[in-house]
Design a protein around this motif. Structure first.
Motif, PDB file in Angstrom:
ATOM      1  N   LEU A 312      -0.651 -19.242 -57.334  1.00  0.00           N
ATOM      2  CA  LEU A 312       1.321 -19.412 -56.997  1.00  0.00           C
ATOM      3  C   LEU A 312       1.425 -20.410 -56.594  1.00  0.00           C
ATOM      4  CD1 LEU A 312       1.525 -14.905 -56.899  1.00  0.00           C
ATOM      5  CD2 LEU A 312       1.397 -16.209 -58.797  1.00  0.00           C
ATOM      6  N   ASN A 314       3.808 -20.173 -54.458  1.00  0.00           N
ATOM      7  CA  ASN A 314       3.268 -20.476 -52.731  1.00  0.00           C
ATOM      8  C   ASN A 314       2.015 -20.141 -52.425  1.00  0.00           C
ATOM      9  OD1 ASN A 314       2.484 -17.576 -52.832  1.00  0.00           O
ATOM     10  ND2 ASN A 314       4.606 -16.582 -52.382  1.00  0.00           N
ATOM     11  N   SER A 316      -0.491 -18.602 -52.291  1.00  0.00           N
ATOM     12  CA  SER A 316      -1.637 -17.471 -52.372  1.00  0.00           C
ATOM     13  C   SER A 316      -2.186 -17.129 -53.767  1.00  0.00           C
ATOM     14  CB  SER A 316      -0.374 -15.753 -52.448  1.00  0.00           C
ATOM     15  OG  SER A 316       0.350 -15.675 -50.520  1.00  0.00           O
ATOM     16  N   ILE A 336      -2.728  -9.635 -55.030  1.00  0.00           N
ATOM     17  CA  ILE A 336      -2.378 -10.854 -54.262  1.00  0.00           C
ATOM     18  C   ILE A 336      -3.461 -10.459 -53.429  1.00  0.00           C
ATOM     19  CG2 ILE A 336      -0.978 -11.564 -53.145  1.00  0.00           C
ATOM     20  CD1 ILE A 336      -0.415 -11.636 -56.512  1.00  0.00           C
ATOM     21  N   PRO A 385       7.567 -14.281 -60.999  1.00  0.00           N
ATOM     22  CA  PRO A 385       6.345 -14.863 -60.195  1.00  0.00           C
ATOM     23  C   PRO A 385       6.520 -13.638 -58.859  1.00  0.00           C
ATOM     24  CG  PRO A 385       8.001 -16.006 -60.043  1.00  0.00           C
ATOM     25  CD  PRO A 385       9.090 -15.061 -60.857  1.00  0.00           C
ATOM     26  N   VAL A 386       7.093 -12.787 -58.652  1.00  0.00           N
ATOM     27  CA  VAL A 386       7.188 -12.532 -57.419  1.00  0.00           C
ATOM     28  C   VAL A 386       7.470 -10.401 -57.413  1.00  0.00           C
ATOM     29  CG1 VAL A 386       8.955 -11.144 -55.218  1.00  0.00           C
ATOM     30  CG2 VAL A 386       9.440 -13.758 -55.865  1.00  0.00           C
ATOM     31  N   PHE A 388       6.510  -9.436 -60.817  1.00  0.00           N
ATOM     32  CA  PHE A 388       5.272  -9.495 -61.214  1.00  0.00           C
ATOM     33  C   PHE A 388       6.002  -8.550 -62.584  1.00  0.00           C
ATOM     34  CE2 PHE A 388       2.720 -11.077 -57.997  1.00  0.00           C
ATOM     35  CZ  PHE A 388       2.615 -12.487 -58.452  1.00  0.00           C
TER      36      PHE A 388
END
Ligand SMILES: *[C@@H]1O[C@H](CO)[C@@H](O)[C@H](O)[C@H]1NC(C)=O
Ligand SMILES: *[C@@H]1O[C@H](CO)[C@@H](O)[C@H](O)[C@H]1NC(C)=O
Ligand SMILES: *[C@@H]1O[C@H](CO)[C@@H](O)[C@H](O)[C@H]1NC(C)=O
Ligand SMILES: *[C@@H]1O[C@H](CO)[C@@H](O)[C@H](O)[C@H]1NC(C)=O
Ligand SMILES: *[C@@H]1O[C@H](CO)[C@@H](O)[C@H](O)[C@H]1NC(C)=O
Ligand SMILES: *[C@@H]1O[C@H](CO)[C@@H](O)[C@H](O)[C@H]1NC(C)=O
Ligand SMILES: *[C@@H]1O[C@H](CO)[C@@H](O)[C@H](O)[C@H]1NC(C)=O
Ligand SMILES: CC(=O)N[C@H]1CO[C@H](CO)[C@@H](O)[C@@H]1O
Length: 643
Positions: A312, A314, A316, A336, A385-386, A388
């Motif tokens: 991702l 960030n 992760s 994640i 993206p946080v 999902f």
């Protein structure tokens, strides 16, 4: 070349900028009263007696032109593809669907049937021209016009070129590289410039397999020194992998195989498996690091056989999907990594639950908006993206001309890539998916693409010159993609496909749709289930694997366990040194090709970027890295100069 591309690219991961138609006329009958049009034969007959249906020769969609009434040699058909339009067959509806899928010859038959194919099919399959009076049936959706007859096609041909496939005089070549030790199922070029292979471990037909090997590309002419034996503790069949954005460029492998979803045996460790390898050593010198596993302390939260991994923005890692063991219940979730101690990072995905088992190894890409593209079975969507959560459901992915339910992810396996992103990164980003299979077992002969972040995204269909399931798609440094491997019949899996496709294709997104595909040279080695294709630092593509009949007795296998390693090459070789080079800088291009792991039609981590750069008179160039981690998540790239 003293420094590897990856050492240079390392800087990029860290520093933002581094130096260096109209509707047919009679349609109102169907439109105003469809039930009557379908069932009301008397009414149609009345019309017919007043004005017998005629051949539609004008107001045709696209560049279609009427040809003739064609007899089929019953019981054989002239065209390979068909579908039914019980209440709405017409020149408009039939022909436009055939040309949308790239077929330049088409015909309506028996009033309600639509058939599509190629001009060559007509003579190859024994179509004969018959008097126009042989075609007498009105179209099911257009009583004023004719749609063939019994074994009679109302034949139309596309005038002009529908598919402009390139056939260059020099179509590149496949070359034998080195003998292998096992049929690998996952290939990754490490930051040490060597190729890391993983194979089924414990369930391999090769009792002598340790499941992990590394190829030193500098020693391919010295077989006894070229391969390093490495070790995994659990069964990596069929896992996911990505190159991590950490300094060591570690390869993370996730998931694996257990014999049965309910088994309580130790093979469960495999489906929860997480494995790490920090590539070391250098050209000609073996490293000493090996795959590391700690099944007690470092494991997935769900069992995953056939998952996909994605780095991702960030940094992760997201691991999505799979099943909880061989052909077991779905694992319809993502998680994640790294897991927060004590925390649960799983998110249930109802759309994976619903589309099991046709969504394995889903296609995942991080888009410049930060949203995550997920393509699975015949569907696609964008995820926050946080959380999902689904942000946007994309239109369903078109299948084949006759079957919209044909799919793209394992076992109907196609391949997907992101098309190159170019500075200043203002163009829409495009996702490309090529190949796949019909549930009935015919491979798909098209690529489809979409700009998922556009306002009203639609899929663009481009026909490929032949059918292909289980293709591999590899990003080349010039922004093109090589499409190779796979079969023309069947689906992914053991004993599930036939008719290997031996030729490679080049896909060039800089050309207009319809002119993007070039037919390249062929290999002699069938590469079907469990085959891989990976970009090497010099621009060649390493081609490995195939074990489509692994569980058959060796003497009954139709296709062998394939140990041989080849390269495929097309176009020029590349120079991957940027600090110093000779030559002009005008016309030069610089690309960043992200490190990938190749397995099952996925090139996990794949991304090609053409960053901005400028050169001064003394050939010192400054490359500007992409503006943020949404445009390009952190990671290792090959920095390539070409032109
Ligand atoms: C034809 O009719 C069917 C059934 O009503 C519909 O699903 C389909 O979309 C129609 N096709 C076209 C091309 O209009
Ligand atoms: C097709 O045309 C030929 C030649 O006129 C004729 O002999 C034949 O009976 C016709 N067949 C059909 C099925 O109409
Ligand atoms: C195809 O590859 C072979 C070697 O594998 C080579 O001899 C041949 O010239 C190539 N064909 C073309 C058209 O480039
Ligand atoms: C395992 O044995 C096979 C058959 O004898 C051989 O071809 C292969 O190279 C061996 N693989 C390894 C990893 O030693
Ligand atoms: C690397 O190690 C392998 C054993 O795993 C050995 O066969 C090979 O010769 C070694 N290569 C070099 C370059 O030392
Ligand atoms: C997942 O799908 C199965 C099979 O369709 C269904 O029985 C089950 O309720 C679904 N699970 C959830 C949590 O929606
Ligand atoms: C990255 O984002 C995911 C999704 O929100 C989150 O679970 C993870 O903790 C984040 N990682 C870091 C390093 O912040
Ligand atoms: C056996 C084989 O290679 N079949 C086809 C593979 O794909 C190419 C290009 O699409 C075709 O030309 C081959 O006939």
């Amino acid at each position: 070349m003293s420094s590897t591309p990856f050492q240079l690219a390392a800087l990029l991961a860290i520093v933002p900028a581094i130096r260096f138609t109209s509707v047919a006329r009679g349609d109102w009958v169907a439109k105003t009263n469809p039930s009557e049009a379908r069932g009301g034969l008397n009414r149609v007959a009345v019309y017919a007696s007043r004005a017998p249906p005629t051949v539609q020769t004008t107001d045709l969609p696209g560049q279609w032109q009427y040809s003739r009434c064609l007899a089929e040699p019953a019981p054989n058909r002239v065209f390979p593809y068909h579908f039914y339009l019980p209440g709405n067959n017409s020149a408009q509806n039939c022909l436009s669907q055939c040309s949308a899928f790239g077929y330049p010859a088409a015909g309506m038959e028996y009033g309600h049937e639509c058939w599509c194919g190629d001009v060559a099919d007509i003579t190859n399959n024994g179509g004969t021209t018959v008097p126009e009076s042989n075609c007498t049936m009105a179209c099911s959706g257009d009583s004023l016009h004719l749609c063939g007859d019994s074994w009679r096609l109302q034949l139309y041909l596309w005038s002009g070129t529908l598919n402009n496939w390139g056939t260059p005089a020099n179509s590149g070549r496949y070359e034998y590289l080195v003998p292998g030790l096992v049929p690998p199922l996952l290939a990754t070029v490490g930051i040490n410039g060597k190729v890391s292979f993983l194979e089924k471990f414990g369930t391999s037909e090769f009792q002598n397999s340790t499941g992990a090997y590394e190829l030193d590309l500098s020693l391919v002419n010295d077989f006894s020194h070229a391969w390093r034996e490495m070790h995994v503790k659990s069964d990596v069949f069929c896992s996911a992998a990505v190159v991590l954005p950490d300094k060591a460029g570690r390869i993370l492998n996730a998931g694996g195989y257990s014999k049965a979803s309910t088994s309580q045996d130790s093979s469960q460790d495999s489906t929860f498996g997480l494995r790490l390898y920090a590539p070391d050593g250098s050209a000609g010198v073996n490293g000493t690091n090996d795959w590391e596993e700690d099944p007690v302390n470092f494991k997935l939260q769900s069992r995953r056989w056939y998952p996909t991994a994605l780095v991702l923005s960030n940094g992760s890692v997201l691991v999505m999907g799979g099943e909880n063991g061989a052909n077991g219940a779905p694992s319809p979730s993502l998680e994640i990594l790294p897991r927060i101690p004590g925390g649960n990072t799983q998110v249930f995905l109802d759309w994976l639950n619903r589309t099991d088992p046709n969504n394995l190894y889903p296609f995942l890409h991080v888009l410049p908006s930060g949203l995550v593209f997920a393509g699975y079975y015949n569907e696609a969507r964008l995820l926050d993206p946080v959380t999902f959560a689904t942000v946007k459901i994309l239109p369903n992915i078109p299948g084949s001309v006759g079957n919209p339910l044909a799919g793209r992810s394992y076992p109907l396996e196609g391949a997907s890539v992101l098309l190159p992103q170019r500075a200043p990164y203002t163009d829409e980003t495009t996702v490309l998916i090529c190949g796949g299979s019909d549930s009935g077992g015919d491979a798909l002969d098209n690529c489809v693409s979409i700009q998922p972040e556009a306002t009203n995204p639609t899929w663009v269909i481009e026909r490929m010159p032949s059918k292909r399931v289980m293709p591999c798609m590899v990003a080349l440094p010039d922004g093109t993609f090589m499409i190779m491997n796979g079969a023309q019949k069947g689906v992914a899996g053991f004993n599930a496909a036939d008719d290997p496709n031996l030729s490679a294709l080049l896909y060039d997104p800089s050309q207009p749709v319809g002119s993007r595909i070039t037919i390249l040279n062929s290999t002699t080695i069938a590469r079907m289930y469990h085959s891989e294709a990976t970009l090497l630092p010099d621009g060649r593509v390493l081609v490995s694997g195939s074990d489509p009949n692994a569980y058959d007795a060796p003497e009954t296998r139709k296709f062998p366990e394939e140990l041989r390693i080849e390269t495929g090459a097309y176009g020029k070789k590349y120079q991957i040194n940027v600090q110093l080079f000779h030559g002009k800088t005008s016309g030069m291009r610089v690309s960043l090709v992200a490190a990938t792991s190749s397995t099952h039609g996925n090139a996990m981590g794949g991304r090609t970027t053409f960053p901005a750069f400028s050169c001064s008179g003394n050939n010192v160039c400054t490359v500007t890295a992409p503006p943020n981690a949404r445009v390009s998540p952190p990671g290792w790239h090959q920095l390539v100069r070409s032109g």
